[in-house]
Every structure is written in C-alpha cells, then in structure tokens.
Design a protein around this motif. Structure first.
Motif, PDB file in Angstrom:
ATOM      1  N   GLN A 129      79.339  -1.772  82.658  1.00  0.00           N
ATOM      2  CA  GLN A 129      79.206  -2.363  81.321  1.00  0.00           C
ATOM      3  C   GLN A 129      79.388  -1.322  80.214  1.00  0.00           C
ATOM      4  O   GLN A 129      78.530  -1.129  79.345  1.00  0.00           O
ATOM      5  CB  GLN A 129      77.842  -3.049  81.179  1.00  0.00           C
ATOM      6  CG  GLN A 129      77.603  -4.172  82.159  1.00  0.00           C
ATOM      7  CD  GLN A 129      78.622  -5.306  81.988  1.00  0.00           C
ATOM      8  OE1 GLN A 129      78.819  -5.810  80.884  1.00  0.00           O
ATOM      9  NE2 GLN A 129      79.278  -5.684  83.084  1.00  0.00           N
TER      10      GLN A 129
ATOM     11  N   ARG B 295      73.806  -7.702  83.836  1.00  0.00           N
ATOM     12  CA  ARG B 295      75.251  -7.644  84.099  1.00  0.00           C
ATOM     13  C   ARG B 295      75.595  -6.428  84.967  1.00  0.00           C
ATOM     14  O   ARG B 295      76.487  -6.497  85.818  1.00  0.00           O
ATOM     15  CB  ARG B 295      76.016  -7.615  82.778  1.00  0.00           C
ATOM     16  CG  ARG B 295      75.891  -8.898  81.965  1.00  0.00           C
ATOM     17  CD  ARG B 295      76.932  -8.944  80.860  1.00  0.00           C
ATOM     18  NE  ARG B 295      76.693  -7.900  79.860  1.00  0.00           N
ATOM     19  CZ  ARG B 295      75.946  -8.055  78.772  1.00  0.00           C
ATOM     20  NH1 ARG B 295      75.334  -9.227  78.548  1.00  0.00           N
ATOM     21  NH2 ARG B 295      75.787  -7.077  77.913  1.00  0.00           N
TER      22      ARG B 295
ATOM     23  N   THR C  78      74.819  -7.211  88.599  1.00  0.00           N
ATOM     24  CA  THR C  78      75.863  -8.045  89.199  1.00  0.00           C
ATOM     25  C   THR C  78      77.123  -7.217  89.470  1.00  0.00           C
ATOM     26  O   THR C  78      77.748  -7.335  90.534  1.00  0.00           O
ATOM     27  CB  THR C  78      76.195  -9.223  88.274  1.00  0.00           C
ATOM     28  OG1 THR C  78      75.003  -9.987  88.034  1.00  0.00           O
ATOM     29  CG2 THR C  78      77.256 -10.121  88.893  1.00  0.00           C
TER      30      THR C  78
ATOM     31  N   HIS D  45      69.612  -7.669  79.085  1.00  0.00           N
ATOM     32  CA  HIS D  45      70.854  -8.423  79.254  1.00  0.00           C
ATOM     33  C   HIS D  45      71.934  -7.542  79.895  1.00  0.00           C
ATOM     34  O   HIS D  45      72.621  -7.977  80.830  1.00  0.00           O
ATOM     35  CB  HIS D  45      71.328  -8.962  77.896  1.00  0.00           C
ATOM     36  CG  HIS D  45      70.365  -9.911  77.266  1.00  0.00           C
ATOM     37  ND1 HIS D  45      70.162 -11.200  77.733  1.00  0.00           N
ATOM     38  CD2 HIS D  45      69.530  -9.776  76.199  1.00  0.00           C
ATOM     39  CE1 HIS D  45      69.254 -11.822  76.991  1.00  0.00           C
ATOM     40  NE2 HIS D  45      68.845 -10.971  76.043  1.00  0.00           N
ATOM     41  N   THR D  46      72.066  -6.329  79.376  1.00  0.00           N
ATOM     42  CA  THR D  46      73.045  -5.406  79.957  1.00  0.00           C
ATOM     43  C   THR D  46      72.661  -5.049  81.376  1.00  0.00           C
ATOM     44  O   THR D  46      73.520  -4.922  82.262  1.00  0.00           O
ATOM     45  CB  THR D  46      73.147  -4.135  79.093  1.00  0.00           C
ATOM     46  OG1 THR D  46      73.442  -4.491  77.744  1.00  0.00           O
ATOM     47  CG2 THR D  46      74.235  -3.210  79.617  1.00  0.00           C
TER      48      THR D  46
END
Length: 606
Positions: free
Chosen positions: A446, A513, A516, A509-510
């Motif tokens: 990210q 991600r 994942t 939130h980061t």
C-alpha cells in the motif's frame, strides 16, 4: 599494497585480544610498506644530517685555500640536497600510502564484522561507538601505523649522526652523543599522564558522538514529545566535557613540546660554549666547530619524530582498544557453516519455544513482551542472542548453513527497518530477488500515497521511482518508511519471511489492505508475522501465542479470542478488571450451556 589496489581481497583475521596487539598485527601486515617508508626516511634524514658536515668541510677548504676540496664539497652538498628532496617526496608518498591502506584495512574489518553480526551488533555495542570507531578512530590508528616507519628512520639517523660526530670530532662528539639520548628520554616521565589525559579525552569524545548519533536518530520522536531541548542541553554538556578534556590534554602535550624545544637549546648552548673553549686551545678547527654546531641544530628535526610517535601512540591506543573490542565480538553461531550452500525448504521450527511455522502458510505470532518478540524473530532468522538449539528449516539447523545461505533462506525485517539514502529505484534494486515485481510489492504494501508524496517532493524526477529518499527516510513519515521497507522485503521474495510488527505505524484501514496484500502476494511461501493487530491476526492461517518463552496456545484468531484469556489480554489490551470480567462471562456462558444441555436430556428422557 598500493592505494589503487584497494580494497583488500581479504583484510585478514585480526588479533583483537587488546589494542596494542591489534596495532602490532596491523604493522606486521604492512611490512612491505613499512620497509619502503623506512628506506626513503633513512635517505631523507641522513641527507639532511649530512649537510652540516659538508658545511664544515667547506669552511676548512676555504681556510686552507683548497679550491679542489671546496668544489668537491659543493658537489656533495648538491648531492645531499637532491637526496633530501627525493627522499622527502617518496617518504611522504609511502607514509600516506601506509596511512590510507591501514585505515582501509580497519574499515574493511569493521564492515565485515558488521555484516556477520547483523542487527546483533547494535544490541551489543552502541551505534554511536560504532560510528566513532569507523570514522575518527580509524584515522588515529592509521596515523600510528604510518608514523612507526618515520620514527624508526629518525632514530637510526640520530644514532648514525652520534657515531659520526664521535669519529669526526671526539671531544665534542661525546658531549652530543651523551646529550641526545637524554633529550630523547627526558619526556618519558610525562608520557603516562599525557596518555591518561588522551584516553579520557577519547572516552568523552566517544560519549559525545554516541549521544549525538542517538539524538539525531530520534529527532522526530524528540520533537513529538517536546524533548528536543533536553537532549540538546545534554549534548552541549557533553561537548563542554570534551572541550575541557581536550584543553587538559593539550596542556600536557604543550609542556612536552616545550621541553623538546628547551633541552635541545640547552644542549646547543653547551656545545657552543665547550666548542669555543676547545677552539681557543687549538684542539678543534673552526670548521669542526661549525659542523658539530650545525649537526645539533639539524638533529632537532628527526628528534621531533620522537614526540610525534608518543602522541600517535597515546591517541591511537584507546582507538585501537575500541576497534579491537568491536572486532572481538563473535556470532553465537558459526558464520562459515558445515553444510553445503543449498537453500533448504520446509517447515520452520524453533525447538526453544516450540514454535512451528508450516511451509507455505501465513503464521502470526502473538507475544506479550515486545523485546522477547524481537529476540525470537532474530533467532528464527539465524541470529540468536545466546547459544542454544538452532532453529530448523526443513529439518536442517540454520547454524549449520553458511551465513549468506541462511540469510537468503530466511529474511527478518525488524520493527525499525532502515532506508538508505538514494532513489526509490535503488532502494528496490535487490540482488538475487525472486519473481515478485516492484509494482506488485509496492501495491501489496500500500505504497501508492508514498509514491505520490515522493513525486510531489521531487522537482526533477518525472518517475516516482527516480525520486530521492533522504538519509534513513527522514523526509517520510513513520508509516511511509515502514511500508517502503515492507515492499523491499516482499520484493526479495525469500523462502521464509519474518516480519516484526510490520504495520505498527499505519492506520487500521491501510493495515487491513496490507494484510490482504501480503497474504495474496506471499501465497505458497512461508511467512511469520509478529503482531498483536486483530486485522493481521484474522487473516493468518495459523495463530500462535508465545507466553514466557514457550508456545502456550495455537489456533485461529477468533477461536483463541474466545477461549484463551492470555491471548485476549494481549490482543484486546484489556485491563486486569476487564480480563476478570471476561473470564467470569465466559465461565457463566459455559455453565449456562451445560445446564441447558441437562434440561434437554431430562425432556428427552421424559
């Protein structure tokens, strides 16, 4: 060894038992350069010292009105002048070569030791001390190694001149031969206190360097908590201590220098007074008096090297001691290895804690003690802090593999990774990386906003990959640095990747991600993540709780959260009261379920 041949193919195995032994080892390993400098030094000093004899011969030739002897003496003076110039030129060249090559050898040894120890180096030696050894101390060590040959040449020259004066004019030569050793040895009683003051100064300077290094490294944190001025005041105090120590040391060395000027002057006065008496009595000629007088004057030049070697040793001894201290550090495991350099494959198992990371799976490790988690992560990578059973990869002990092979098989990214200065392209130019493309690694970590920030902050880079990253990534936030380091680790694509708190500086939130992305990119590869983040734990194939140095529970995140109080206390960070309440609720829930089952059995019986 010439400067153009650096670096050394192999700097050798140093004798790091003590500072003097290390200096002696360096000198022995540069014997060719030392002998070359000694030869040129002898040519230079002897040519300089021969000039007074030529002057004396010339005066005697003038007194005797001998033109042939005067011409011969003039030719000898020209020859001595040429020899002086040639000897000085090549002596300087040889001395500088010895200095640079000695410093280069020490730097190579320090770099090799840092590479062998890895992150364990800064755990055993302060980072500031490593910086001090590899910069200022290296110069001091090189200075002493270089000065030895010049001092030896000067000492031999003084001896030759004394013998020559005794043969040339015994009456005055004996006075000089007796006086010069007194001059050389007069400062010996002052050397121990001068050395102690020099050691104290180096100790204070090293402490100031350590403090400055630590302050600069944590400047962002210090500004955040308002502690910048506090640490600056500490550094100012340390700097003043260094200044006071340097002044005290300089006073002692100035006293030694004054004695080195005073005593030759007194010897010169004695030679002139005694020589004049001998000339009045007709026992010596005017030419002989001038020759002896000039020789004493000229000998003050090589005598200065006696003071220099004392200073060089005094300043280099503590530096050599610190360098030897770093070089004497050893890995707990052998860096050479006893097995073939083949990368093993299979499960990663630590027999000390009982931790098992199955091959090709994402294993999350929860450990309530961050320091214990860091030590366990290093042990999984083959960098144990103390001796013990080795971690096994596919049944093969890591400490039986060569160091480079073990590091290729298992890559450990600690919780405070370092970004070197340079472009982002250079940062991601990882040798022997796997099949992962830089774009895929950056996406999984990210780093999209990081690329945008680098592009906006660089005026002359059209491609974000060409944007420059400042030293240690100081222009980036902690989360941005952490994600770039994660992308670099993912790009390496090792057989086993160990990540210690890889998302501690990013928002939730980061973090989701990233969890994942890492799981997708590392599919089929063994990955171990030390974390207490529920977002990462929920996406792991297997979660292991390590408590008090051993595996206490394993399973999946939601199951452990429901059934294991110690796991729940670490992950949810609940207080003791909340933990007691949660335990009571769980017990109540189990008890209620038990009673409900009993009622069902009664109804079925009825």
């Amino acid at each position: 060894m010439q400067i153009q041949d650096l670096p050394y193919p192999d700097p050798g195995v140093p004798d790091a038992r003590s500072g003097p032994r290390f200096l002696w080892w360096l000198g022995r390993n540069q014997l060719g350069g030392q002998l070359k400098a000694l030869a040129w030094g002898l040519l230079h000093f002897v040519a300089v010292s021969a000039q007074p004899f030529c002057v004396g011969f010339a005066i005697e030739a003038v007194v005797d009105r001998s033109g042939s002897r005067l011409a011969l003496t003039g030719a000898l003076m020209v020859l001595c002048g040429a020899a002086t110039a040639i000897g000085d030129t090549f002596l300087h060249r040889a001395a500088v070569t010895n200095w640079i090559t000695a410093a280069a050898r020490v730097q190579q040894l320090l770099a090799r030791k840092a590479s062998q120890l890895g992150s364990g180096l800064t755990r055993r030696v302060a980072a500031g001390e490593v910086v001090a050894v590899s910069t200022g101390d290296v110069e001091k060590i090189g200075w002493f190694v270089e000065a030895v040959s010049r001092f030896t040449a000067a000492a031999l020259t003084v001896l030759l001149v004394c013998v020559g004066l005794v043969v040339y004019q015994p009456a005055l030569g004996i006075v000089v031969a007796v006086g010069l050793p007194v001059l050389a040895l007069a400062v010996l009683p002052l050397l121990p206190p001068a050395t102690r003051r020099a050691d104290f100064q180096r100790e204070k300077a090293g402490r100031a360097t350590e403090l400055a290094s630590d302050t600069v490294a944590g400047l962002r944190v210090l500004r955040g908590i308002g502690g910048e001025e506090l640490f600056l005041d500490r550094y100012r105090g340390a700097s003043q201590e260094v200044r006071h120590a340097a002044v005290r040391s300089a006073r002692m060395w100035s006293l030694i220098s004054a004695i080195q000027v005073l005593l030759p002057g007194l010897l010169l006065i004695a030679v002139v007074w005694y020589g004049v008496q001998l000339a009045r009595e007709g026992r010596i000629t005017v030419g002989e008096l001038v020759a002896v007088y000039s020789s004493v004057m000229v000998l003050t030049y090589p005598l200065r090297h006696f003071e220099e070697i004392a200073m060089a040793y005094s300043f280099s001894r503590p530096s050599a001691r610190r360098a030897a201290g770093v070089l004497s550090l050893e890995r707990v495991t052998d860096a050479g290895g006893s097995r073939a350099a083949d990368t093993p494959r299979g499960d990663l198992y630590d027999p000390v804690t009982g931790l098992l990371a199955p091959a090709g799976r994402l294993t999350a490790v929860v450990c309530g003690d961050p320091d214990a988690a860091g030590r366990l992560a290093e042990r999984l990578g083959g960098h144990p802090a103390e001796r013990g059973p080795s971690v096994l990869l596919g049944g093969v002990p890591l400490d039986e593999l060569p160091l480079d092979c073990a590091r290729t098989a298992v890559l450990v990214q600690d919780k405070d990774p370092v970004l070197l200065s340079g472009s982002l392209r250079d940062l991601l130019d990882v040798p022997d990386s796997g099949d992962v493309e830089p774009e895929a690694a950056l996406t999984a970590a990210q780093c999209g906003d990081v690329l945008e920030a680098l592009a906006q902050g660089s005026l002359d880079a059209d491609d974000p990959m060409d944007a420059l990253i400042t030293e240690r990534g100081r222009s980036l936030s902690g989360g941005q640095r952490q994600r770039l380091a994660l992308a670099r680790s993912l790009l390496t694509d090792p057989e086993v990747l160990v990540l210690d708190e890889p998302t501690s500086a990013v928002d939730s939130h980061t973090e989701a991600r990233i969890a994942t992305g890492v799981r997708s990119l590392r599919a089929g590869r063994t990955t171990v993540v030390f974390t207490s983040s529920p977002l990462l734990l929920d996406r792991a194939d297997r979660v292991v709780l390590v408590h008090e140095g051993e595996v206490a529970a394993l399973g999946v995140h939601r199951e452990l959260l429901r059934t294991e109080p110690r796991y729940r206390a670490v992950v949810t960070r609940e207080t003791d009261e909340e933990a007691a309440l949660s335990g009571a609720l769980v017990a109540l829930d189990v008890d209620g379920e038990k009673k409900l089952n009993e009622l069902k059995e009664i109804e079925e019986t009825a």
